[in-house]
Motif scaffolding. Structure first.
Motif, PDB file in Angstrom:
ATOM      1  N   LEU A 162       0.807  -1.218   0.000  1.00 22.43           N
ATOM      2  CA  LEU A 162       0.000   0.000   0.000  1.00 22.43           C
ATOM      3  C   LEU A 162       0.845   1.277   0.000  1.00 22.43           C
ATOM      4  O   LEU A 162       0.454   2.265  -0.639  1.00 22.43           O
ATOM      5  CB  LEU A 162      -0.982  -0.004   1.170  1.00 22.43           C
ATOM      6  CG  LEU A 162      -2.146  -1.001   1.059  1.00 22.43           C
ATOM      7  CD1 LEU A 162      -3.104  -0.826   2.232  1.00 22.43           C
ATOM      8  CD2 LEU A 162      -2.893  -0.834  -0.262  1.00 22.43           C
ATOM      9  N   VAL A 184       0.261   4.434  -2.489  1.00 26.88           N
ATOM     10  CA  VAL A 184       0.199   5.850  -2.128  1.00 26.88           C
ATOM     11  C   VAL A 184       1.174   6.653  -2.983  1.00 26.88           C
ATOM     12  O   VAL A 184       0.833   7.702  -3.539  1.00 26.88           O
ATOM     13  CB  VAL A 184       0.512   6.045  -0.629  1.00 26.88           C
ATOM     14  CG1 VAL A 184       0.704   7.527  -0.304  1.00 26.88           C
ATOM     15  CG2 VAL A 184      -0.605   5.455   0.228  1.00 26.88           C
ATOM     16  N   VAL A 241      -9.367  -1.409  -1.185  1.00 27.48           N
ATOM     17  CA  VAL A 241      -8.245  -1.009  -0.338  1.00 27.48           C
ATOM     18  C   VAL A 241      -8.716  -0.955   1.103  1.00 27.48           C
ATOM     19  O   VAL A 241      -9.567  -0.129   1.466  1.00 27.48           O
ATOM     20  CB  VAL A 241      -7.681   0.362  -0.765  1.00 27.48           C
ATOM     21  CG1 VAL A 241      -6.583   0.800   0.199  1.00 27.48           C
ATOM     22  CG2 VAL A 241      -7.131   0.304  -2.188  1.00 27.48           C
ATOM     23  N   PHE A 245      -6.047   5.665   3.530  1.00 26.15           N
ATOM     24  CA  PHE A 245      -5.278   5.607   2.285  1.00 26.15           C
ATOM     25  C   PHE A 245      -5.460   6.902   1.490  1.00 26.15           C
ATOM     26  O   PHE A 245      -4.481   7.483   1.003  1.00 26.15           O
ATOM     27  CB  PHE A 245      -5.748   4.401   1.467  1.00 26.15           C
ATOM     28  CG  PHE A 245      -5.010   4.201   0.173  1.00 26.15           C
ATOM     29  CD1 PHE A 245      -3.830   3.471   0.135  1.00 26.15           C
ATOM     30  CD2 PHE A 245      -5.510   4.716  -1.011  1.00 26.15           C
ATOM     31  CE1 PHE A 245      -3.152   3.274  -1.069  1.00 26.15           C
ATOM     32  CE2 PHE A 245      -4.847   4.539  -2.220  1.00 26.15           C
ATOM     33  CZ  PHE A 245      -3.658   3.809  -2.241  1.00 26.15           C
TER      34      PHE A 245
END
Length: 259
Positions: free
Chosen positions: A30, A34, A238, A244
């Protein structure tokens, strides 16, 4: 590009004549998501030429302020914008030839307002007929995706007989004229005003970005569709959806100030 394949695991499924893909962000990757997302977000709000001109004329702080001033500050608008950004990026990289010729968010009335009209329209030029094919898209971003949200998306896709709206196509054509992309602007005007758009030249994309798994919801939505237009359902899942999104926009602002 959003580089989905670098931080998501994708699973495809054929549902009758329709297609479903679910992309699940992998926990360990993740941070890569980003970073990849933050790298492409600014260009959806401001052209590279606009940012570069501000940098040359006014310096780095002003260029950073230009970018930050275009970013939404509310969680709901950030979520919706990022869903549309992801849909656009998926079309350009993974749809098999469609592309989204404009980045709509550059023309928002206000950074904390949602855009009106069809979310995204992908375009593909048939080399044999020289006619355009359209990918009419509804993008939905939710912490918790529900059947009701998909029903709303279906209503949007089915408006105007399932075809891209005349308003959305006129908007796209006008922006392309401003950008000096005359052949594509003319092709859109021809489709809208001269040839017409037959349903067989249209496909629908229902794109979701959510904190819960969209697999069953997308499958049910595709199975329930009984119309004549080919359907794609693509879901980006997600965990920690809100965090996020916050991390993405924080990274965009930090990158702008450190560029």
């Amino acid at each position: 590009m959003a580089q989905f394949n670098n931080w998501c695991l994708s699973v495809d499924l054929q549902i009758g004549n329709h297609f479903r893909r679910v992309m699940t962000g992998q926990a360990a990757s993740l941070p890569d998501g980003v970073e990849a997302t933050a790298a492409i977000v600014p260009e959806h709000y401001a052209s590279e030429e606009q940012v570069a001109r501000a940098l040359v004329r006014l310096g780095k702080p002003a260029a950073a302020a230009l970018i930050e001033g275009k970013l939404p500050t509310t969680k709901a608008i950030r979520s919706g914008d990022l869903g549309e950004i992801y849909a656009t990026e998926w079309i350009d990289a993974h749809s098999g030839g469609y592309h989204s010729p404009i980045k709509r968010l550059r023309w928002k009335d206000h950074r904390n307002m949602a855009m009106r009209g069809d979310d995204v329209i992908g375009i593909l030029l048939d080399p044999q007929t020289q006619r355009l094919h359209f990918l009419k898209t509804e993008a939905k971003s939710r912490v918790a995706l529900t059947a009701r949200v998909l029903t709303e998306a279906r209503a949007g896709l089915d408006k105007d007989g399932g075809l891209p709206s005349a308003h959305a196509l006129s908007f796209m054509s006008a922006r392309l004229l401003e950008l000096d992309h005359l052949p594509l602007a003319d092709a859109i005007d021809d489709a809208l005003l001269k040839h017409g758009i037959p349903p067989q030249n249209v496909r629908h994309l229902l794109f979701t970005f959510s904190g819960n798994a969209p697999d069953a919801l997308l499958a049910a939505s595709l199975q329930a569709y009984a119309g004549p237009i080919s359907q794609w359902g693509v879901g980006l899942h997600v965990e920690g959806h809100a965090a996020f999104i916050g991390a993405v926009y924080d990274r965009v602002i930090a990158d702008a100030n450190n560029a």
